[in-house]
Write an enzyme that holds these catalytic residues in place. Sequence first.
Site: not given
Ligand code: PGA
Length: 236
Positions: A133, A135, A140
């Site tokens: 999303n 983040h 977030e």
């Molecule tokens: P991911 O997660 O590397 O497992 O895609 C990235 C994040 O949520 O910062």
Amino acid sequence: MQVDIVEPVEFGRACAEFIEEVLQRRPDALIGLPTGNTPLPLYAELRARAQRGWSAGRMRVVMIDDYLDVVPDEIGPYPWLRRELLDPLRIAADRVLRIPNREAGIEAACAAFERDLAAWGGCDLLLPGLGWNGHIGFNEPDAAIDSRTRVVKLTETTADLNALYWGGRAHPNRAVTMGIGTMLEARDIRLMVRGRGKAEVLRRALREPPSPAMPASWLQRAHSARVLADVNAVQG
Ligand code: PGA
């Protein structure tokens, strides 16, 4: 922001080169490192280099985020980072600046983390991943540009995705993260984006006017930030 695109097999090596460059200039550089799936090829590459005789030397590491009050102890970003990188590269605990992760006294601990980060000389290179999303760290959506290290509530999807990392043995709902303002003070930032499913969020982070709704978009305001993406991440 400049976007460098590499083949998936080149991703780990390209990230490792950033670290090498910084270490050449500053052998005790402080590198901000994430967990998640994105950095796994980087850590595999650094472990492979270590097996061939390369040494991390005096490199120091600062964590970007952690869960708040998650048990058991072997679950979370710190044990993950130890397993993937710190132990294999023999980076001792006194060269790792950890994010506080216990609720008791957490506000004072976050302030102390910020002071320690400054006292350690600040972050030379920050390598965040890009979340589903937008983040970065656990900032977030609704993260202000001047936010500092603090406790955050995870969105349900982020919590579910994190539970998946641990086979459902933990379901972290709250976390502690470097703030956006904290991150933007890093001397250099390379946003790592890897794998399918990130193209739309990356496009928004790069093209939309920076706003709290898309935390990664704040990187447009950094004095030195670039994106390293693999071809999968820009295609789908
Ligand atoms: P991911 O997660 O590397 O497992 O895609 C990235 C994040 O949520 O910062």
